[in-house]
Design a protein around this motif. Structure first.
Motif, PDB file in Angstrom:
ATOM      1  N   TYR A  41       0.770  -1.236  -0.289  1.00 31.25           N
ATOM      2  CA  TYR A  41       0.074   0.085  -0.115  1.00 31.25           C
ATOM      3  C   TYR A  41       0.600   1.185  -0.095  1.00 31.25           C
ATOM      4  N   PHE A  42       2.146   1.361   0.303  1.00 30.63           N
ATOM      5  CA  PHE A  42       3.059   2.421   0.435  1.00 30.63           C
ATOM      6  C   PHE A  42       2.883   3.414  -0.914  1.00 30.63           C
ATOM      7  N   PRO A  43       2.654   2.648  -2.234  1.00 31.11           N
ATOM      8  CA  PRO A  43       2.831   3.693  -3.338  1.00 31.11           C
ATOM      9  C   PRO A  43       1.540   4.423  -3.255  1.00 31.11           C
ATOM     10  N   VAL A  44       0.501   4.112  -2.671  1.00 38.69           N
ATOM     11  CA  VAL A  44      -0.688   4.961  -2.499  1.00 38.69           C
ATOM     12  C   VAL A  44      -0.900   6.024  -1.364  1.00 38.69           C
ATOM     13  N   LEU A  45      -0.380   5.715  -0.420  1.00 42.32           N
ATOM     14  CA  LEU A  45      -0.358   6.278   0.831  1.00 42.32           C
ATOM     15  C   LEU A  45       0.069   7.885   1.029  1.00 42.32           C
ATOM     16  N   PRO A  46       0.834   8.243  -0.049  1.00 44.77           N
ATOM     17  CA  PRO A  46       1.064   9.833  -0.300  1.00 44.77           C
ATOM     18  C   PRO A  46      -0.340  10.525  -0.395  1.00 44.77           C
ATOM     19  N   TYR A  47      -1.214   9.767  -1.017  1.00 47.42           N
ATOM     20  CA  TYR A  47      -2.646  10.421  -1.648  1.00 47.42           C
ATOM     21  C   TYR A  47      -3.508  10.797  -0.153  1.00 47.42           C
ATOM     22  N   LEU A  48      -3.050   9.989   0.867  1.00 45.84           N
ATOM     23  CA  LEU A  48      -3.933   9.804   1.862  1.00 45.84           C
ATOM     24  C   LEU A  48      -3.386  10.567   3.421  1.00 45.84           C
ATOM     25  N   THR A  49      -2.445  10.270   3.561  1.00 44.22           N
ATOM     26  CA  THR A  49      -1.485  10.491   4.920  1.00 44.22           C
ATOM     27  C   THR A  49      -1.461  11.952   5.030  1.00 44.22           C
ATOM     28  N   LYS A  50      -1.704  12.905   4.312  1.00 40.60           N
ATOM     29  CA  LYS A  50      -1.800  14.396   4.511  1.00 40.60           C
ATOM     30  C   LYS A  50      -2.928  14.764   5.230  1.00 40.60           C
ATOM     31  N   HIS A  51      -3.975  14.144   5.124  1.00 36.50           N
ATOM     32  CA  HIS A  51      -5.204  14.348   5.784  1.00 36.50           C
ATOM     33  C   HIS A  51      -6.006  13.232   6.579  1.00 36.50           C
ATOM     34  N   HIS A  52      -5.321  12.129   6.515  1.00 39.21           N
ATOM     35  CA  HIS A  52      -6.060  11.085   7.161  1.00 39.21           C
ATOM     36  C   HIS A  52      -4.943  10.245   7.789  1.00 39.21           C
ATOM     37  N   ARG A  53      -5.427   9.266   8.799  1.00 40.57           N
ATOM     38  CA  ARG A  53      -4.574   8.520   9.645  1.00 40.57           C
ATOM     39  C   ARG A  53      -4.491   7.151   8.881  1.00 40.57           C
ATOM     40  N   LEU A 247       0.381  -1.549  -7.190  1.00 41.22           N
ATOM     41  CA  LEU A 247       1.587  -1.602  -7.817  1.00 41.22           C
ATOM     42  C   LEU A 247       1.589  -1.298  -9.148  1.00 41.22           C
ATOM     43  N   GLU A 248       0.487  -1.842  -9.867  1.00 39.90           N
ATOM     44  CA  GLU A 248       0.475  -1.548 -11.579  1.00 39.90           C
ATOM     45  C   GLU A 248      -0.054  -0.114 -11.785  1.00 39.90           C
ATOM     46  N   ALA A 249      -0.730   0.301 -10.953  1.00 39.11           N
ATOM     47  CA  ALA A 249      -1.573   1.694 -11.225  1.00 39.11           C
ATOM     48  C   ALA A 249      -1.869   2.460  -9.903  1.00 39.11           C
ATOM     49  N   ALA A 250      -0.481   2.802  -9.120  1.00 33.75           N
ATOM     50  CA  ALA A 250      -0.519   3.299  -8.129  1.00 33.75           C
ATOM     51  C   ALA A 250      -1.357   4.658  -7.982  1.00 33.75           C
ATOM     52  N   ASP A 251      -0.970   5.628  -8.983  1.00 31.83           N
ATOM     53  CA  ASP A 251      -1.462   7.011  -9.093  1.00 31.83           C
ATOM     54  C   ASP A 251      -3.127   6.836  -9.368  1.00 31.83           C
ATOM     55  N   ASP A 252      -3.691   5.902  -9.935  1.00 34.93           N
ATOM     56  CA  ASP A 252      -4.947   5.619 -10.235  1.00 34.93           C
ATOM     57  C   ASP A 252      -5.520   5.466  -8.980  1.00 34.93           C
ATOM     58  N   VAL A 253      -5.193   4.299  -8.250  1.00 42.13           N
ATOM     59  CA  VAL A 253      -5.718   3.730  -7.346  1.00 42.13           C
ATOM     60  C   VAL A 253      -5.636   4.692  -6.000  1.00 42.13           C
ATOM     61  N   GLY A 254      -4.707   5.514  -5.847  1.00 44.15           N
ATOM     62  CA  GLY A 254      -4.422   6.562  -4.838  1.00 44.15           C
ATOM     63  C   GLY A 254      -5.554   7.804  -4.780  1.00 44.15           C
ATOM     64  N   LYS A 255      -5.809   8.115  -6.283  1.00 44.11           N
ATOM     65  CA  LYS A 255      -6.599   9.123  -6.508  1.00 44.11           C
ATOM     66  C   LYS A 255      -8.103   8.504  -6.240  1.00 44.11           C
ATOM     67  N   LEU A 256      -8.397   7.346  -6.696  1.00 41.05           N
ATOM     68  CA  LEU A 256      -9.527   6.956  -6.391  1.00 41.05           C
ATOM     69  C   LEU A 256      -9.855   6.753  -4.920  1.00 41.05           C
ATOM     70  N   ILE A 257      -9.014   6.146  -4.371  1.00 46.22           N
ATOM     71  CA  ILE A 257      -9.307   6.239  -2.750  1.00 46.22           C
ATOM     72  C   ILE A 257      -9.443   7.445  -2.176  1.00 46.22           C
ATOM     73  N   GLU A 258      -8.598   8.357  -2.612  1.00 49.82           N
ATOM     74  CA  GLU A 258      -8.459   9.574  -2.054  1.00 49.82           C
ATOM     75  C   GLU A 258      -9.834  10.366  -2.314  1.00 49.82           C
ATOM     76  N   GLY A 259     -10.467  10.171  -3.366  1.00 47.53           N
ATOM     77  CA  GLY A 259     -11.963  10.960  -3.719  1.00 47.53           C
ATOM     78  C   GLY A 259     -12.844  10.275  -3.021  1.00 47.53           C
ATOM     79  N   PHE A 260     -12.632   8.956  -2.604  1.00 45.95           N
ATOM     80  CA  PHE A 260     -13.926   8.270  -2.027  1.00 45.95           C
ATOM     81  C   PHE A 260     -13.698   8.788  -0.467  1.00 45.95           C
ATOM     82  N   VAL A 261     -12.699   8.596   0.127  1.00 42.72           N
ATOM     83  CA  VAL A 261     -12.652   9.121   1.408  1.00 42.72           C
ATOM     84  C   VAL A 261     -12.794  10.606   1.651  1.00 42.72           C
ATOM     85  N   GLY A 262     -12.710  11.233   0.559  1.00 35.87           N
ATOM     86  CA  GLY A 262     -12.772  12.886   0.866  1.00 35.87           C
ATOM     87  C   GLY A 262     -14.434  13.020   0.743  1.00 35.87           C
TER      88      GLY A 262
END
Length: 264
Positions: A41-53, A247-262
């Motif tokens: 999960y570490f490739p997607v965490l930068p999309y989340l850790t600024k605002h979330h635990r 791992l194959e699409a870290a940016d896409d997954v990170g943005k999708l989770i970020e949008g969902f959580v936001g």
């Protein structure tokens, strides 16, 4: 390294905000898949850790959470997730799970409604006879021959056409670092996975699927998604991506989770 003793075994974990998350943010806890670790999960965490635990444990029997011959099941992994939340004094969290972890988070959503504020299922596997047969054979391979042959085969067999050599090498390292006995036990846990009552899932739900995922088929993902009764649910399909989406699409997954959580 930080460990928690949960349900009579040691679990290694990381916590982006051990003193509590940012004001107004959410808490997310991540469950990885078979042959993986928190590092998935570490490739997607930068999309989340600024605002979330973000809390990322190694599942019992995987990576740095040692296997000690204790029985393990999808239900026991779900109980470990709840145990981590209890140990860290967290009432509710968004649960994120990949593959085997997808089984875990759907079970959490169905059976631990009071602890779940949202669900993200990434390439979730759906229990069935075919999956049980595959996992039983893989368990036997790991127990009899060790992990190296699986580590050499999985990166190519389970990724999509957009995968890179870097992603495949990361996957190989994740698999190669597993305890063969722990890996075999987790294979058996998947083979004996309970049928999840998807209709009991009412929390906000995001399913991320890989278009070329051979391990968590589109048919299985659609079955899970259609069964969930949440009034807020969405399914996203990543083109050219296989089973190792973060791992194959870290940016896409990170943005999708970020949008969902936001949006929660």
């Amino acid at each position: 390294m930080p460990f928690l003793r949960i349900n009579n075994h040691q679990l290694h974990y990381t916590d982006s905000h051990p003193s509590g998350g940012p004001a107004g943010g959410h808490t997310l806890i991540f469950t990885h898949g078979l042959g993986s670790s928190q590092n998935y999960y570490f490739p997607v965490l930068p999309y989340l850790t600024k605002h979330h635990r973000c809390i990322t444990p190694d599942t019992y029997g995987s990576a740095r959470s040692p296997y000690t011959e204790q029985d393990v099941s999808i239900s026991s992994i779900a109980a470990d997730v709840v145990g981590i939340l209890d140990a860290l004094s967290i009432d509710k969290a968004i649960v994120v799970g990949h593959s085997m972890g997808g089984l875990v988070v759907t079970l959490l959503g169905a059976q631990y409604k009071d602890r779940v504020s949202g669900i993200v299922a990434i390439g979730p596997t759906h229990p069935g006879e075919k999956l049980a047969e595959i996992m039983q054979k893989r368990s036997e391979t790991a127990a009899e021959s060790g992990i190296e042959s699986l580590a050499n085969a999985i990166p190519d067999a389970a990724t999509g056409s957009k995968s890179t050599p870097l992603a495949r090498s990361f996957i190989r390292e994740l698999v190669l670092s597993q305890d063969p006995k722990g890996y075999a036990a987790l294979c058996r846990a998947i083979a004996n996975a309970p049928t999840v009552d998807y209709g009991a899932i009412t929390a906000p739900f995001l399913l991320i699927a890989g278009e070329e995922d051979k391990s968590a088929s589109m048919e299985g993902c659609e079955f899970i998604f259609n069964g969930v009764t949440s009034s807020k649910k969405k399914m996203e399909v990543l083109k050219g991506i296989g089973h190792w989406q973060c791992l194959e699409a870290a940016d896409d997954v990170g943005k999708l989770i970020e949008g969902f959580v936001g949006g929660l």
